[in-house]
Motif scaffolding. Sequence first.
Motif, PDB file in Angstrom:
ATOM      1  N   LEU A  36       0.958  -1.138  -0.027  1.00 39.07           N
ATOM      2  CA  LEU A  36       0.169   0.039   0.049  1.00 39.07           C
ATOM      3  C   LEU A  36       0.876   1.256  -0.196  1.00 39.07           C
ATOM      4  O   LEU A  36       0.580   2.220  -0.650  1.00 39.07           O
ATOM      5  N   ASP A  37       2.015   1.304   0.550  1.00 43.12           N
ATOM      6  CA  ASP A  37       2.607   2.574   0.846  1.00 43.12           C
ATOM      7  C   ASP A  37       4.006   2.398   0.236  1.00 43.12           C
ATOM      8  O   ASP A  37       4.700   3.488   0.104  1.00 43.12           O
ATOM      9  N   ASP A  38       3.983   1.832  -0.911  1.00 37.91           N
ATOM     10  CA  ASP A  38       5.159   1.761  -1.850  1.00 37.91           C
ATOM     11  C   ASP A  38       5.049   2.827  -2.970  1.00 37.91           C
ATOM     12  O   ASP A  38       3.990   2.770  -3.570  1.00 37.91           O
ATOM     13  N   GLU A  39       5.901   3.939  -2.681  1.00 35.81           N
ATOM     14  CA  GLU A  39       5.464   5.228  -3.428  1.00 35.81           C
ATOM     15  C   GLU A  39       5.666   4.807  -5.053  1.00 35.81           C
ATOM     16  O   GLU A  39       5.259   5.546  -5.852  1.00 35.81           O
ATOM     17  N   ASP A  40       6.394   3.569  -5.285  1.00 30.02           N
ATOM     18  CA  ASP A  40       6.682   3.319  -6.662  1.00 30.02           C
ATOM     19  C   ASP A  40       5.890   2.317  -7.011  1.00 30.02           C
ATOM     20  O   ASP A  40       5.880   1.675  -8.379  1.00 30.02           O
ATOM     21  N   GLY A  41       4.589   1.986  -6.259  1.00 27.62           N
ATOM     22  CA  GLY A  41       4.116   0.917  -6.568  1.00 27.62           C
ATOM     23  C   GLY A  41       2.508   1.359  -7.106  1.00 27.62           C
ATOM     24  O   GLY A  41       2.278   2.552  -7.587  1.00 27.62           O
ATOM     25  N   GLU A  42       1.527   0.555  -6.971  1.00 26.22           N
ATOM     26  CA  GLU A  42       0.211   0.980  -7.589  1.00 26.22           C
ATOM     27  C   GLU A  42      -0.820   1.494  -6.255  1.00 26.22           C
ATOM     28  O   GLU A  42      -1.775   2.247  -6.807  1.00 26.22           O
ATOM     29  N   GLY A  43      -0.578   1.528  -5.112  1.00 27.78           N
ATOM     30  CA  GLY A  43      -1.128   2.230  -4.133  1.00 27.78           C
ATOM     31  C   GLY A  43      -2.622   1.589  -3.722  1.00 27.78           C
ATOM     32  O   GLY A  43      -3.278   2.180  -3.166  1.00 27.78           O
ATOM     33  N   PHE A  44      -2.657   0.144  -3.998  1.00 28.23           N
ATOM     34  CA  PHE A  44      -3.696  -0.362  -3.508  1.00 28.23           C
ATOM     35  C   PHE A  44      -3.245  -2.160  -3.168  1.00 28.23           C
ATOM     36  O   PHE A  44      -2.277  -2.440  -3.962  1.00 28.23           O
ATOM     37  N   VAL A  45      -4.262  -2.487  -2.738  1.00 29.83           N
ATOM     38  CA  VAL A  45      -4.214  -4.191  -2.516  1.00 29.83           C
ATOM     39  C   VAL A  45      -5.472  -4.553  -2.545  1.00 29.83           C
ATOM     40  O   VAL A  45      -6.253  -4.201  -1.924  1.00 29.83           O
ATOM     41  N   VAL A  46      -5.579  -5.726  -2.800  1.00 30.68           N
ATOM     42  CA  VAL A  46      -6.688  -6.667  -2.602  1.00 30.68           C
ATOM     43  C   VAL A  46      -6.576  -7.891  -1.755  1.00 30.68           C
ATOM     44  O   VAL A  46      -5.760  -8.676  -1.873  1.00 30.68           O
ATOM     45  N   LEU A  47      -7.354  -7.902  -0.514  1.00 33.54           N
ATOM     46  CA  LEU A  47      -7.065  -8.783   0.267  1.00 33.54           C
ATOM     47  C   LEU A  47      -8.310  -9.671   0.208  1.00 33.54           C
ATOM     48  O   LEU A  47      -9.542  -9.426   0.025  1.00 33.54           O
ATOM     49  N   ARG A  48      -8.001 -10.954  -0.080  1.00 30.84           N
ATOM     50  CA  ARG A  48      -8.922 -12.214  -0.345  1.00 30.84           C
ATOM     51  C   ARG A  48      -9.422 -12.588   0.960  1.00 30.84           C
ATOM     52  O   ARG A  48      -8.921 -13.247   1.624  1.00 30.84           O
ATOM     53  N   THR A  49     -10.539 -12.445   1.291  1.00 32.14           N
ATOM     54  CA  THR A  49     -11.226 -12.577   2.402  1.00 32.14           C
ATOM     55  C   THR A  49     -12.502 -13.703   2.532  1.00 32.14           C
ATOM     56  O   THR A  49     -13.258 -14.073   3.213  1.00 32.14           O
ATOM     57  N   VAL A  50     -12.702 -14.369   1.091  1.00 32.85           N
ATOM     58  CA  VAL A  50     -13.878 -15.193   0.948  1.00 32.85           C
ATOM     59  C   VAL A  50     -14.019 -16.330   1.882  1.00 32.85           C
ATOM     60  O   VAL A  50     -15.093 -16.438   2.592  1.00 32.85           O
ATOM     61  N   GLU A  51     -12.997 -17.012   2.430  1.00 29.85           N
ATOM     62  CA  GLU A  51     -12.976 -18.275   3.287  1.00 29.85           C
ATOM     63  C   GLU A  51     -13.341 -17.437   4.607  1.00 29.85           C
ATOM     64  O   GLU A  51     -14.081 -18.242   5.424  1.00 29.85           O
ATOM     65  N   LEU A  52     -12.876 -16.220   4.960  1.00 31.60           N
ATOM     66  CA  LEU A  52     -13.326 -15.739   6.246  1.00 31.60           C
ATOM     67  C   LEU A  52     -14.683 -15.385   6.360  1.00 31.60           C
ATOM     68  O   LEU A  52     -15.332 -15.810   7.255  1.00 31.60           O
ATOM     69  N   SER A  53     -15.354 -15.119   5.224  1.00 31.24           N
ATOM     70  CA  SER A  53     -16.863 -14.988   5.279  1.00 31.24           C
ATOM     71  C   SER A  53     -17.504 -16.203   5.534  1.00 31.24           C
ATOM     72  O   SER A  53     -18.711 -16.293   5.989  1.00 31.24           O
ATOM     73  N   GLN A  54     -17.075 -17.222   4.763  1.00 31.71           N
ATOM     74  CA  GLN A  54     -17.577 -18.674   5.159  1.00 31.71           C
ATOM     75  C   GLN A  54     -17.705 -19.017   6.511  1.00 31.71           C
ATOM     76  O   GLN A  54     -18.331 -19.780   6.799  1.00 31.71           O
ATOM     77  N   ALA A  55     -16.418 -18.688   7.099  1.00 30.92           N
ATOM     78  CA  ALA A  55     -16.121 -19.538   8.372  1.00 30.92           C
ATOM     79  C   ALA A  55     -16.901 -18.696   9.629  1.00 30.92           C
ATOM     80  O   ALA A  55     -16.828 -19.065  10.491  1.00 30.92           O
ATOM     81  N   CYS A  56     -17.357 -17.515   9.259  1.00 29.15           N
ATOM     82  CA  CYS A  56     -17.874 -16.541  10.297  1.00 29.15           C
ATOM     83  C   CYS A  56     -19.421 -17.057  10.186  1.00 29.15           C
ATOM     84  O   CYS A  56     -19.870 -17.386   9.197  1.00 29.15           O
ATOM     85  N   ARG A  57     -19.946 -16.997  11.330  1.00 26.85           N
ATOM     86  CA  ARG A  57     -21.419 -17.502  11.592  1.00 26.85           C
ATOM     87  C   ARG A  57     -22.517 -16.538  11.058  1.00 26.85           C
ATOM     88  O   ARG A  57     -23.518 -16.986  10.438  1.00 26.85           O
ATOM     89  N   THR A  58     -22.114 -15.087  11.021  1.00 25.30           N
ATOM     90  CA  THR A  58     -23.072 -14.216  10.635  1.00 25.30           C
ATOM     91  C   THR A  58     -22.530 -13.127   9.833  1.00 25.30           C
ATOM     92  O   THR A  58     -21.220 -12.931   9.891  1.00 25.30           O
ATOM     93  N   SER A  59     -23.285 -12.287   9.263  1.00 23.90           N
ATOM     94  CA  SER A  59     -22.560 -11.190   8.303  1.00 23.90           C
ATOM     95  C   SER A  59     -21.948 -10.170   9.194  1.00 23.90           C
ATOM     96  O   SER A  59     -20.752  -9.519   8.951  1.00 23.90           O
ATOM     97  N   ASP A  60     -22.655 -10.196  10.499  1.00 23.80           N
ATOM     98  CA  ASP A  60     -22.085  -9.223  11.460  1.00 23.80           C
ATOM     99  C   ASP A  60     -20.654  -9.691  11.866  1.00 23.80           C
ATOM    100  O   ASP A  60     -19.709  -8.876  12.043  1.00 23.80           O
ATOM    101  N   ASP A  61     -20.467 -11.032  12.094  1.00 24.22           N
ATOM    102  CA  ASP A  61     -19.099 -11.525  12.570  1.00 24.22           C
ATOM    103  C   ASP A  61     -18.077 -11.128  11.660  1.00 24.22           C
ATOM    104  O   ASP A  61     -16.861 -11.163  11.824  1.00 24.22           O
TER     105      ASP A  61
END
Length: 374
Positions: free
Chosen positions: A144-169
């Motif tokens: 994220l903070d690399d001034e020569d980079g793209e300035g963004f990152v995509v964190l893949r959290t789909v497995e985390l969404s499936q592991a949590c019991r509710t959307s609030d969790d």
Amino acid sequence: MSASNEAGVCRRYGFADWTLKAVRSWPVCYFASCLICGERSTDRPDAEAAQLWCLKHAGLTRHSGYELAVSQLFNAVAKDPSADRLSVPVPDDLTKALAARMETLPPPAFTDGLLAPAEAAAYEQELRELPGALELACQCREVLDDEDGEGFVVLRTVELSQACRTSDDFLLAVTVLLTSIATPLRAIDSRELWFPTDVASGYVPVRVDIPNATWPPDYVALLCVRPDPGGQGRSLVSQVRRAVARLGDSDSDLLTHQRYGNGPFHGLTGVGVEWRRFPVIDGMATRGGYVRFAPDMLADADPEEPYVKATQALNRELIFGQRELRLNSGDLLIVNQHLSIHGRAPLGDGQEAVPEDERQLVLKSFLRRQGRRP
């Protein structure tokens, strides 16, 4: 293929596949130029409007020679060697451990817009005990903070969404993860920490969030809950520092003047005070400064006015350099606003026939760099 120069420095060369891709969010434009004095019209939506400019110019100058040209923007797209670095999965052991602890963690509370000290301490203590959490945070911050980079990152959290019991969790789990990268910021008083982005189906140009604040959010987080069922609505990201570097000197200079504004400023917390007239390029170091661009800043101004032309030039460079990202369910896009800004391509056709609970849903939140307060 590799080669060394006389100093013994090794360089590596390779071949890349390139394709030309029309920029869908930028329409075909027409413009006219005077062959006598070199003056050029602004971009016009059709040939007739450009020809009208020629007639007006002839009436003012008596010049008789003109050229009409058509313009369409293309991106030359190569296979991106940095793509793997920009997409970061949450490790399986971290996913399972974090999902299992949701019942013991307090919901977020806020002081002056920032995550309150008690909740921040609880989340940080939890993160120190979770396997791989701090390493994941370091990896994300480096990208994220690399001034020569793209300035963004995509964190893949789909497995985390499936592991949590509710959307609030799941939202709490994502918030805890983000706390390891930066401090959650509830900047809009009337909204929750996570709130839906624009539901309009049209094109949303790239822009910085809250540009008329003295301290806009350092980061924007965009969590895809549901992608567009029509396969469209891709997120747009453009590296603003590179766009500025491609501008001519006169446009760059105009954009440093405090001549720009961006609508009302009320109900905001943790972003400083209102800056009624601000420069687009604030002249600060990249780590603390912003390119405060919003395409509607001068929507009601004369299109021939130099300050408007300068913003149009910047807009063209931003569109030229923007990337399209298809976010799937559970993808978390984090954008460093000091380096990049974001938007969204149009959604697929026939949105009125798509049930509301099946339409694209992307939640937005803001973050403040740790240790940085307005």
